[in-house]
Design a protein around this motif. Structure first.
Motif, PDB file in Angstrom:
ATOM      1  N   VAL A 209       0.762  -1.208  -0.635  1.00 27.94           N
ATOM      2  CA  VAL A 209       0.147  -0.041   0.184  1.00 27.94           C
ATOM      3  C   VAL A 209       1.107   0.854   0.059  1.00 27.94           C
ATOM      4  N   ASN A 210       0.613   2.251  -0.719  1.00 27.81           N
ATOM      5  CA  ASN A 210       1.437   3.576  -1.303  1.00 27.81           C
ATOM      6  C   ASN A 210       0.302   4.498  -1.260  1.00 27.81           C
ATOM      7  N   ARG A 211       1.062   6.033  -0.663  1.00 32.00           N
ATOM      8  CA  ARG A 211       0.577   7.114  -0.471  1.00 32.00           C
ATOM      9  C   ARG A 211       0.289   6.951  -2.904  1.00 32.00           C
ATOM     10  N   THR A 212       1.204   6.777  -3.089  1.00 31.43           N
ATOM     11  CA  THR A 212       1.670   6.894  -4.004  1.00 31.43           C
ATOM     12  C   THR A 212       1.617   6.036  -4.405  1.00 31.43           C
ATOM     13  N   VAL A 213       0.330   5.804  -5.128  1.00 33.34           N
ATOM     14  CA  VAL A 213      -0.113   4.324  -5.880  1.00 33.34           C
ATOM     15  C   VAL A 213       0.809   4.001  -7.073  1.00 33.34           C
ATOM     16  N   ILE A 214       0.827   4.056  -8.136  1.00 36.32           N
ATOM     17  CA  ILE A 214       1.298   3.963  -9.136  1.00 36.32           C
ATOM     18  C   ILE A 214       3.015   3.128  -8.619  1.00 36.32           C
ATOM     19  N   LYS A 215       4.171   4.178  -7.871  1.00 37.17           N
ATOM     20  CA  LYS A 215       5.383   3.273  -7.214  1.00 37.17           C
ATOM     21  C   LYS A 215       4.882   1.723  -6.840  1.00 37.17           C
ATOM     22  N   ALA A 216       3.417   2.114  -5.598  1.00 34.82           N
ATOM     23  CA  ALA A 216       2.946   0.429  -5.824  1.00 34.82           C
ATOM     24  C   ALA A 216       2.904  -0.304  -6.741  1.00 34.82           C
TER      25      ALA A 216
HETATM   26  P1  ATR Z   1      13.155   5.039   1.796  1.00 35.47           P
HETATM   27  O1  ATR Z   1      14.138   4.720   0.885  1.00 35.47           O
HETATM   28  O2  ATR Z   1      13.628   5.244   2.741  1.00 35.47           O
HETATM   29  O3  ATR Z   1      12.028   4.024   0.847  1.00 35.47           O
HETATM   30  P2  ATR Z   1      11.447   6.800  -0.132  1.00 35.47           P
HETATM   31  O4  ATR Z   1      12.141   6.076  -1.154  1.00 35.47           O
HETATM   32  O5  ATR Z   1      11.254   8.416  -0.407  1.00 35.47           O
HETATM   33  O6  ATR Z   1      12.215   6.747   1.265  1.00 35.47           O
HETATM   34  O7  ATR Z   1      10.300   6.245   0.432  1.00 35.47           O
HETATM   35  C1  ATR Z   1       9.854   6.923   1.030  1.00 35.47           C
HETATM   36  C2  ATR Z   1       8.215   6.114   1.648  1.00 35.47           C
HETATM   37  O8  ATR Z   1       7.299   6.638   2.551  1.00 35.47           O
HETATM   38  C3  ATR Z   1       7.413   6.336   0.079  1.00 35.47           C
HETATM   39  O9  ATR Z   1       6.661   5.184  -0.133  1.00 35.47           O
HETATM   40  C4  ATR Z   1       6.309   7.024   1.146  1.00 35.47           C
HETATM   41  O10 ATR Z   1       4.991   7.781  -0.561  1.00 35.47           O
HETATM   42  P3  ATR Z   1       5.243   7.891  -1.574  1.00 35.47           P
HETATM   43  O11 ATR Z   1       5.642   7.263  -2.385  1.00 35.47           O
HETATM   44  O12 ATR Z   1       3.958   8.493  -1.470  1.00 35.47           O
HETATM   45  O13 ATR Z   1       5.460   9.291  -1.474  1.00 35.47           O
HETATM   46  C5  ATR Z   1       6.457   7.288   2.039  1.00 35.47           C
HETATM   47  N1  ATR Z   1       5.671   8.166   2.377  1.00 35.47           N
HETATM   48  C6  ATR Z   1       6.603   9.134   3.174  1.00 35.47           C
HETATM   49  N2  ATR Z   1       6.267   9.644   3.948  1.00 35.47           N
HETATM   50  C7  ATR Z   1       4.581   9.610   3.786  1.00 35.47           C
HETATM   51  C8  ATR Z   1       3.108  10.271   4.887  1.00 35.47           C
HETATM   52  N3  ATR Z   1       3.288  11.431   5.755  1.00 35.47           N
HETATM   53  N4  ATR Z   1       2.049   8.984   4.607  1.00 35.47           N
HETATM   54  C9  ATR Z   1       2.153   8.194   3.813  1.00 35.47           C
HETATM   55  N5  ATR Z   1       3.161   7.901   3.220  1.00 35.47           N
HETATM   56  C10 ATR Z   1       4.803   8.566   3.557  1.00 35.47           C
END
Ligand code: ATR
Length: 278
Positions: free
Chosen positions: A150-157
């Motif tokens: 599960v990820n905020r940015t779904v495309i990355k997941a």
């Molecule tokens: P890392 O190498 O530590 O994993 P990263 O590649 O910058 O660092 O990834 C950070 C992760 O934390 C990502 O999954 C990010 O979500 P996004 O891909 O949507 O940016 C997630 N993340 C960071 N802050 C968040 C928050 N406040 N709520 C939910 N997810 C968060």
């Protein structure tokens, strides 16, 4: 004396020099290990210089794990699939070899130290950045019944799930799709906790049998751990054990000796809570 270091930016709070000094003392190995803050535009040059000058091994931390992966001649273990490495050394042919010990570190902490199980379980990985990517291949090798990212940015997941499709039942969703699902194991691999934030997860995903694991750690409970306890999780664990276990695996790759981790984990916890009182 054999030279080791962790390269990162920032790196001054790294516990790796302390952990490796303990391992060296415990196993009677003679080595030095430093924490070096590397300017963002000098990473590749500094790695190559380190080995050219006889350095024996490096750990790599944020934000360089992907760049380290790209610099390697060859990858060991699950690192080829992980796309990120945290341990570098020269193999017997002189090639720069990269491995990722984060996955093994996480698995050993869950399965050996806490006697948890991954095989046959329904697992939720929260986040789709480098931290989750680094551990995902080793996680899938443990045969979980189902892995959901599960990820905020779904495309990355979705991109991450697509890389490893076929190895387990793996799916990618957004936070709003969590409602109505319950997981056996929830691993937080987001960086949200570093800023005191919590990803938007409904408490209904946690049952009294659910194990919750935060890949980060702090002086007391992390935000995710506190949330897990509030939800009534069976376990709410932090990443201290993972940190020591990934270091132990790196030490093993470099020195061929496996250090004992239990005492080092206990002492690191004591250090962390002592620094609480500063
Ligand atoms: P890392 O190498 O530590 O994993 P990263 O590649 O910058 O660092 O990834 C950070 C992760 O934390 C990502 O999954 C990010 O979500 P996004 O891909 O949507 O940016 C997630 N993340 C960071 N802050 C968040 C928050 N406040 N709520 C939910 N997810 C968060």
């Amino acid at each position: 004396m054999d030279r080791y270091a962790v390269f990162g930016n920032p790196v001054k709070h790294s516990r790796s020099p302390w952990i490796h000094a303990r391992f060296a003392q415990q196993t009677g190995q003679s080595l030095v290990y430093s924490a070096d803050e590397i300017p963002l535009d000098e990473f590749e040059k500094r790695v190559l210089d380190f080995f050219a000058k006889g350095g024996a091994g490096l750990n790599i931390t944020v934000p360089f794990k992907e760049r380290a992966w790209a610099l390697c001649d060859t990858h060991g273990g699950f690192a080829a699939k992980a796309g990120a490495v945290n341990t570098l050394f020269r193999n017997k042919d002189g090639q720069l070899c990269g491995d990722n010990t984060d996955g093994i570190g996480l698995l050993r902490d869950i399965t050996d130290n806490h006697r948890g199980q991954i095989a046959g379980k329904s697992v939720l990985l929260v986040g789709a950045g480098g931290a989750v990517r680094g551990v995902l291949p080793s996680f899938l090798a443990e045969n979980p019944a189902k892995v959901t990212i599960v990820n905020r940015t779904v495309i990355k997941a979705q991109e991450l799930a697509a890389l490893l499709v076929g190895q387990a039942e793996i799916s990618a969703i957004g936070f709003e799709e969590l409602e109505g699902r319950v997981f056996d194991l929830i691993v937080n691999g987001t960086s949200a906790g570093l800023h005191g934030d919590l990803p938007p997860m409904p408490s209904s995903i946690v049952s009294t049998d659910t194990w919750c694991y935060d890949m980060i750690y702090g002086r007391g409970d992390t935000v995710f751990q506190a949330w897990a306890r509030q939800c009534g999780a069976a376990k709410a664990l932090d990443g201290v054990g993972m940190l020591v276990e990934q270091a132990a695996q790196a030490f093993y790759l470099w020195r061929g000796i496996k250090p004992e981790t239990a005492a080092v984990i206990a002492d690191l916890r004591a250090e962390l809570s002592a620094s609480d009182q500063d």
